[in-house]
Design an enzyme around this catalytic site. Structure first.
Site, short mmCIF file in Angstrom:
data_model
loop_
_atom_site.label_atom_id
_atom_site.label_comp_id
_atom_site.label_asym_id
_atom_site.label_seq_id
_atom_site.Cartn_x
_atom_site.Cartn_y
_atom_site.Cartn_z
N GLY A 19 0.83 -1.20 0.00
CA GLY A 19 0.00 0.00 0.00
C GLY A 19 0.86 1.24 0.00
O GLY A 19 2.09 1.16 -0.05
N MET A 21 1.56 3.25 2.29
CA MET A 21 2.34 3.50 3.49
C MET A 21 3.22 2.33 3.88
O MET A 21 3.90 2.39 4.91
CB MET A 21 1.39 3.84 4.66
CG MET A 21 0.65 5.15 4.50
SD MET A 21 1.73 6.58 4.59
CE MET A 21 2.17 6.55 6.32
N LYS A 39 3.74 -5.42 9.34
CA LYS A 39 3.69 -4.33 8.38
C LYS A 39 4.94 -3.48 8.50
O LYS A 39 5.26 -2.97 9.58
CB LYS A 39 2.45 -3.46 8.58
CG LYS A 39 2.40 -2.30 7.58
CD LYS A 39 1.04 -1.67 7.45
CE LYS A 39 1.04 -0.61 6.36
NZ LYS A 39 -0.29 -0.06 6.10
N TYR A 93 -2.54 -12.29 12.53
CA TYR A 93 -2.68 -12.75 11.15
C TYR A 93 -4.05 -13.40 10.99
O TYR A 93 -4.40 -14.33 11.71
CB TYR A 93 -1.58 -13.76 10.78
CG TYR A 93 -1.71 -14.28 9.37
CD1 TYR A 93 -1.40 -13.47 8.29
CD2 TYR A 93 -2.15 -15.58 9.13
CE1 TYR A 93 -1.53 -13.94 6.99
CE2 TYR A 93 -2.28 -16.06 7.84
CZ TYR A 93 -1.97 -15.23 6.77
OH TYR A 93 -2.10 -15.69 5.49
N ASP A 137 -8.51 5.82 7.19
CA ASP A 137 -8.28 5.13 5.92
C ASP A 137 -9.20 3.93 5.79
O ASP A 137 -8.78 2.85 5.36
CB ASP A 137 -6.81 4.71 5.80
CG ASP A 137 -6.40 4.44 4.35
OD1 ASP A 137 -7.11 4.90 3.44
OD2 ASP A 137 -5.37 3.79 4.14
N PRO A 140 -12.26 -0.57 1.23
CA PRO A 140 -12.39 -2.03 1.05
C PRO A 140 -11.08 -2.79 1.23
O PRO A 140 -11.10 -3.94 1.67
CB PRO A 140 -12.91 -2.16 -0.39
CG PRO A 140 -13.66 -0.89 -0.62
CD PRO A 140 -12.89 0.17 0.11
#
Length: 541
Positions: A19, A21, A39, A93, A137, A140
């Site tokens: 994404g 970021m 992440k 996860y 943010d 979908p």
């Protein structure tokens, strides 16, 4: 980097998403022997070094804040580490597909399934907002649907900056997808719980319609449409239409609150699809061979058909009902069974109603048209601060308290404002100021939108509203049906004032008008109180 070990503990296994970021990996926690999602925060290329350092600090701080959240619809955050000059967020996860992946592969969802997903995401947002965490943010891509059906919202806190977005964005840049950014955030960089609710509405719109509400070819075209245009027409939303319309209001104060959106989503989640009906045969030609043709579903539904009389007049009534439903699309579920003939008759009758009382619950004169604007009487008393009542659904902002009227209704009111009654109107006025809150009981109106339009014609025709400017008259899904009238005019002192008036029908033929009036200059600031006012209002039983 496939087997890179982060912080001496988390071994990266597979890249599962990217994404603006950062990147998300499936990793193995070597200490606890479980799979986790990790992440890696990757600052946008347009950020300078100082801004990158600030981003890293803020990301760590906000991720720790988000880690306080414990909710079944929120992806849990396990750890925050710093490795190789980058922040890494270690999360639960979830074996799942994102809502975006589902739409890309399976196509648009049914209204009922979309509503069930919406309820889960709404619950996650309410838990986060209660903890003081904004998402910023919602889209979908960040809604995950697990293989066991669990719905979770991910990336909490990762795009939330305590100091706001201004310091983190380059010229013309907006954090988040333009298709799912609330208008006020795109315009002014403002973020609060209401911006998350707009993004929720845009996400559910995309889920049921197959594309976002402002589907344009470029980010600039999307932002331009967002600033001036209504959302694209809804074709598949069905019972979701009222909640989507309410969440996608451009003005934040008009937007549905979480408490108001939840029952609408529950209603849509349990709604059964409207049955299709055979088209009427043409008596001048024989029936065509092959499968029987069916007419498009009538938005008024079977209830409207039952409400109309048989014969030619019934046909006209049903056609009128379809027109009424089309005009009041945001309140289809509430107005579908109301015939236009009935609504017009009620409006004509209301215009002829003299002053007096109706059914013992208050006057049938214009609902709080000019009530409470004169100087308070000597008997007016200040509103005392009281503890929240049992079962209070939310906390009020500082300076406000719960007020319970002797007639039985309950509403949030400013502490120390002067309080008195004028006939059936309960008045609250700012000492030494012009701000006024009022509540008036009256009889129910068959068509609240038509009622406000009739009041507008009458008052402007009488010259009672010099310098009048209508902002909006539109339906609102509240209680047993309602409508809001927002307008501005010049008061007797020559000051321009601005008001929003909510007419809400309740059970047993009752209605209430809740009005909020301020100077035009102060409206933008004070309009933010109106969602709390209408959300707090509980009518008398």
């Amino acid at each position: 980097m496939h087997q890179l070990l982060i912080a001496g503990r988390y071994r990266l296994v597979d890249l599962v998403g990217t994404g603006g970021m950062g990147r998300v990996w499936r990793a193995r926690d070597e200490l606890l022997h479980r799979d986790v999602a990790v992440k890696e925060i990757v600052p946008p290329v347009w950020l300078g070094e100082a801004e990158r350092d600030d981003l890293r600090r803020r990301t760590l701080r906000e991720a720790r804040t988000a880690a306080r959240l414990s909710h079944p619809n929120v992806v849990r955050i396990y750890d925050v580490v710093h490795d190789r000059d980058s922040p890494w967020i270690v999360m639960e996860y979830v074996e799942s597909r994102s809502l975006q992946q589902i739409l890309a592969v399976d196509g648009p969802l049914s209204p009922a399934r979309t509503a069930r997903i919406g309820l889960a995401v709404l619950a996650a947002l309410r838990a986060a907002h209660t903890a003081g965490v904004l998402h910023r943010d919602v889209k979908p891509h960040n809604v995950l649907v697990a293989t066991d059906g669990r719905v979770v919202l991910t990336d909490f806190g990762l795009a939330t900056f305590t100091g706001g977005d201004a310091a983190m964005t380059g010229p013309g840049m907006i954090l988040g997808s333009p298709h799912f950014v609330a208008p006020e955030r795109a315009r002014d960089g403002i973020s609060d719980p209401r911006t998350d609710l707009w993004s929720l509405g845009a996400t559910l719109y995309a889920a049921v319609e197959g594309q976002p509400p402002y589907a344009r070819d470029s980010a600039m075209a999307t932002l331009s449409a967002l600033a001036t245009d209504p959302p694209d027409p809804m074709r598949r939303a069905g019972p979701l239409r009222p909640v989507l319309t309410g969440l996608l209001q451009r003005d934040p104060w008009r937007r549905l609150t979480a408490v108001e959106a939840e029952p609408l989503l529950r209603r849509a989640a349990t709604a059964t699809p409207a049955p299709t009906r055979p088209a009427a045969p043409d008596p001048t030609r024989p029936p065509a061979p092959g499968p029987t043709r069916r007419a498009a579903p009538d938005p008024a539904g079977p209830a409207a058909e039952r409400a109309a009389p048989a014969g030619r007049s019934g046909t006209r009534a049903r056609r009128g009902q379809r027109v009424a439903v089309g005009v009041a699309a945001a309140a289809t579920a509430l107005l579908a069974a109301v015939g236009t003939g009935l609504a017009m008759a009620a409006r004509d009758r209301s215009e002829r109603e003299p002053s007096g009382t109706g059914a013992g619950i208050g006057p049938t004169r214009p609902a709080a048209a000019f009530a409470c604007v004169a100087a308070p009487p000597a008997a007016a008393s200040p509103v005392p601060s009281v503890p929240p009542p049992p079962g209070a659904r939310f906390r009020l902002v500082p300076g406000w308290t719960w007020y319970t009227d002797p007639t039985g209704f309950q509403i949030a009111a400013p502490i120390a404002w002067l309080h008195w009654t004028e006939d059936a109107v309960t008045c609250f006025r700012e000492p030494g100021g012009t701000r006024v809150l009022s509540v008036e009981a009256s009889v129910a109106r068959a068509d609240p939108v038509a009622w406000w339009r009739a009041e507008e014609r009458r008052l402007t025709g009488d010259g009672a509203l010099p310098g009048y400017r209508r902002v909006d008259i539109s339906p609102m899904d509240i209680f047993d049906g309602g409508a809001v009238w927002e307008c501005a005019w010049l008061n007797p002192a020559g000051e321009r004032v601005h008001t929003a008036r909510l007419l809400a029908n309740t059970s047993a033929g009752r209605a209430y008008t809740v009005s909020w009036l301020t100077k035009e200059f102060d409206w933008q600031v004070n309009a933010t109180y109106f969602p709390m006012i209408r959300q707090s209002f509980t009518p008398a039983l």
